[in-house]
Design a protein around this motif. Sequence first.
Motif, PDB file in Angstrom:
ATOM      1  N   GLN A   1       0.849  -1.187   0.000  1.00 52.13           N
ATOM      2  CA  GLN A   1       0.000   0.000   0.000  1.00 52.13           C
ATOM      3  C   GLN A   1       0.887   1.241   0.000  1.00 52.13           C
ATOM      4  OE1 GLN A   1      -2.566   0.318   3.401  1.00 52.13           O
ATOM      5  NE2 GLN A   1      -3.511   2.227   2.714  1.00 52.13           N
ATOM      6  N   VAL A   2       0.652   2.099  -0.970  1.00 51.37           N
ATOM      7  CA  VAL A   2       1.437   3.316  -1.077  1.00 51.37           C
ATOM      8  C   VAL A   2       0.905   4.361  -0.095  1.00 51.37           C
ATOM      9  CG1 VAL A   2       2.133   5.189  -2.586  1.00 51.37           C
ATOM     10  CG2 VAL A   2       1.973   2.861  -3.485  1.00 51.37           C
ATOM     11  N   GLN A   3       1.820   4.957   0.641  1.00 56.88           N
ATOM     12  CA  GLN A   3       1.437   6.008   1.583  1.00 56.88           C
ATOM     13  C   GLN A   3       2.414   7.168   1.520  1.00 56.88           C
ATOM     14  OE1 GLN A   3       1.078   3.990   5.475  1.00 56.88           O
ATOM     15  NE2 GLN A   3      -1.069   4.620   5.440  1.00 56.88           N
ATOM     16  N   LEU A   4       1.874   8.360   1.636  1.00 52.69           N
ATOM     17  CA  LEU A   4       2.661   9.568   1.820  1.00 52.69           C
ATOM     18  C   LEU A   4       2.223  10.157   3.150  1.00 52.69           C
ATOM     19  CD1 LEU A   4       2.392  11.195  -1.738  1.00 52.69           C
ATOM     20  CD2 LEU A   4       4.246   9.791  -0.845  1.00 52.69           C
ATOM     21  N   VAL A   5       3.164  10.373   4.040  1.00 56.45           N
ATOM     22  CA  VAL A   5       2.834  10.857   5.370  1.00 56.45           C
ATOM     23  C   VAL A   5       3.599  12.147   5.636  1.00 56.45           C
ATOM     24  CG1 VAL A   5       2.811  10.355   7.825  1.00 56.45           C
ATOM     25  CG2 VAL A   5       2.392   8.515   6.184  1.00 56.45           C
ATOM     26  N   GLU A   6       2.840  13.223   5.823  1.00 54.42           N
ATOM     27  CA  GLU A   6       3.443  14.517   6.122  1.00 54.42           C
ATOM     28  C   GLU A   6       3.610  14.688   7.628  1.00 54.42           C
ATOM     29  OE1 GLU A   6       0.431  15.239   2.689  1.00 54.42           O
ATOM     30  OE2 GLU A   6       0.523  14.141   4.595  1.00 54.42           O
ATOM     31  N   SER A   7       4.603  15.470   7.998  1.00 48.92           N
ATOM     32  CA  SER A   7       4.829  15.814   9.393  1.00 48.92           C
ATOM     33  C   SER A   7       5.542  17.159   9.456  1.00 48.92           C
ATOM     34  CB  SER A   7       5.657  14.736  10.092  1.00 48.92           C
ATOM     35  OG  SER A   7       6.932  14.619   9.482  1.00 48.92           O
ATOM     36  N   GLY A   8       5.569  17.720  10.656  1.00 49.60           N
ATOM     37  CA  GLY A   8       6.298  18.971  10.854  1.00 49.60           C
ATOM     38  C   GLY A   8       5.435  20.203  10.944  1.00 49.60           C
ATOM     39  N   GLY A   9       4.141  20.047  10.753  1.00 50.15           N
ATOM     40  CA  GLY A   9       3.265  21.197  10.870  1.00 50.15           C
ATOM     41  C   GLY A   9       3.117  21.634  12.314  1.00 50.15           C
ATOM     42  N   GLY A  10       2.472  22.778  12.503  1.00 46.35           N
ATOM     43  CA  GLY A  10       2.263  23.273  13.853  1.00 46.35           C
ATOM     44  C   GLY A  10       1.886  24.727  13.858  1.00 46.35           C
ATOM     45  N   LEU A  11       1.961  25.318  15.046  1.00 43.60           N
ATOM     46  CA  LEU A  11       1.629  26.731  15.248  1.00 43.60           C
ATOM     47  C   LEU A  11       2.929  27.517  15.364  1.00 43.60           C
ATOM     48  CD1 LEU A  11      -0.372  29.031  15.918  1.00 43.60           C
ATOM     49  CD2 LEU A  11      -0.236  28.294  18.314  1.00 43.60           C
ATOM     50  N   VAL A  12       3.022  28.594  14.604  1.00 40.92           N
ATOM     51  CA  VAL A  12       4.230  29.422  14.627  1.00 40.92           C
ATOM     52  C   VAL A  12       3.817  30.883  14.484  1.00 40.92           C
ATOM     53  CG1 VAL A  12       4.580  29.226  12.131  1.00 40.92           C
ATOM     54  CG2 VAL A  12       6.541  29.680  13.617  1.00 40.92           C
ATOM     55  N   GLN A  13       4.616  31.760  15.041  1.00 44.07           N
ATOM     56  CA  GLN A  13       4.346  33.186  14.897  1.00 44.07           C
ATOM     57  C   GLN A  13       4.793  33.689  13.533  1.00 44.07           C
ATOM     58  OE1 GLN A  13       6.229  35.149  18.249  1.00 44.07           O
ATOM     59  NE2 GLN A  13       4.312  35.079  19.425  1.00 44.07           N
ATOM     60  N   ALA A  14       4.168  34.753  13.095  1.00 45.51           N
ATOM     61  CA  ALA A  14       4.572  35.372  11.833  1.00 45.51           C
ATOM     62  C   ALA A  14       6.063  35.702  11.870  1.00 45.51           C
ATOM     63  CB  ALA A  14       3.749  36.631  11.581  1.00 45.51           C
ATOM     64  N   GLY A  15       6.725  35.418  10.757  1.00 50.41           N
ATOM     65  CA  GLY A  15       8.162  35.613  10.681  1.00 50.41           C
ATOM     66  C   GLY A  15       8.967  34.387  11.040  1.00 50.41           C
ATOM     67  N   GLY A  16       8.304  33.389  11.599  1.00 49.67           N
ATOM     68  CA  GLY A  16       8.984  32.176  12.005  1.00 49.67           C
ATOM     69  C   GLY A  16       9.176  31.194  10.861  1.00 49.67           C
ATOM     70  N   SER A  17       9.679  30.016  11.215  1.00 44.08           N
ATOM     71  CA  SER A  17       9.998  28.987  10.223  1.00 44.08           C
ATOM     72  C   SER A  17       9.452  27.630  10.654  1.00 44.08           C
ATOM     73  CB  SER A  17      11.512  28.868  10.047  1.00 44.08           C
ATOM     74  OG  SER A  17      12.083  30.071   9.569  1.00 44.08           O
ATOM     75  N   LEU A  18       9.179  26.821   9.670  1.00 38.64           N
ATOM     76  CA  LEU A  18       8.812  25.424   9.884  1.00 38.64           C
ATOM     77  C   LEU A  18       9.411  24.601   8.749  1.00 38.64           C
ATOM     78  CD1 LEU A  18       5.012  25.451  10.851  1.00 38.64           C
ATOM     79  CD2 LEU A  18       6.908  24.774  12.322  1.00 38.64           C
ATOM     80  N   ARG A  19       9.686  23.344   9.045  1.00 36.87           N
ATOM     81  CA  ARG A  19      10.161  22.421   8.005  1.00 36.87           C
ATOM     82  C   ARG A  19       9.210  21.240   7.954  1.00 36.87           C
ATOM     83  NH1 ARG A  19      14.719  18.068   7.646  1.00 36.87           N
ATOM     84  NH2 ARG A  19      15.440  18.265   5.473  1.00 36.87           N
ATOM     85  N   LEU A  20       8.543  21.089   6.826  1.00 32.85           N
ATOM     86  CA  LEU A  20       7.652  19.965   6.625  1.00 32.85           C
ATOM     87  C   LEU A  20       8.409  18.812   5.990  1.00 32.85           C
ATOM     88  CD1 LEU A  20       4.456  21.729   5.230  1.00 32.85           C
ATOM     89  CD2 LEU A  20       5.169  21.400   7.605  1.00 32.85           C
ATOM     90  N   SER A  21       8.037  17.614   6.388  1.00 29.91           N
ATOM     91  CA  SER A  21       8.615  16.414   5.804  1.00 29.91           C
ATOM     92  C   SER A  21       7.505  15.549   5.234  1.00 29.91           C
ATOM     93  CB  SER A  21       9.381  15.613   6.859  1.00 29.91           C
ATOM     94  OG  SER A  21      10.450  16.353   7.382  1.00 29.91           O
TER      95      SER A  21
END
Length: 122
Positions: A1-21
């Motif tokens: 079974q093919v799956q794509l699973v995202e992670s790394g989201g969340g709450l951040v203040q404006a100007g901040g950074s996040l890295r999604l995988s």
Amino acid sequence: QVQLVESGGGLVQAGGSLRLSCAASGRTFSNNAMGWFRQAPGKEREFVAAINWSGSYTKYAGSVQGRFTISRANAKNAVYLQMNSLKPEDTAVYYCAAGDRSTVLGVRYDYWGQGTQVTVSS
């Protein structure tokens, strides 16, 4: 079974950074273009970024150009989205997708993840 699973989201203040995988399983996508999309409440899903099979070519939506960077690690069957200088209007559910070919041009996305929420507060 093919799956794509995202992670790394969340709450951040404006100007901040996040890295999604995005981790793929069930088959290898090292020969496929990959993309990131997002959908904000009440809006249609929109394209964010895409990368070809080798990582040598990338494409971005104008709204994220210069702030977001897409990359991939074929040995890990993974794709990433580095998001810097985040704005409240970047708030959305972010989805990764696997394309039906190695190139970005003309790609159709056959497989989709379930999404990860990104919320940017002002």
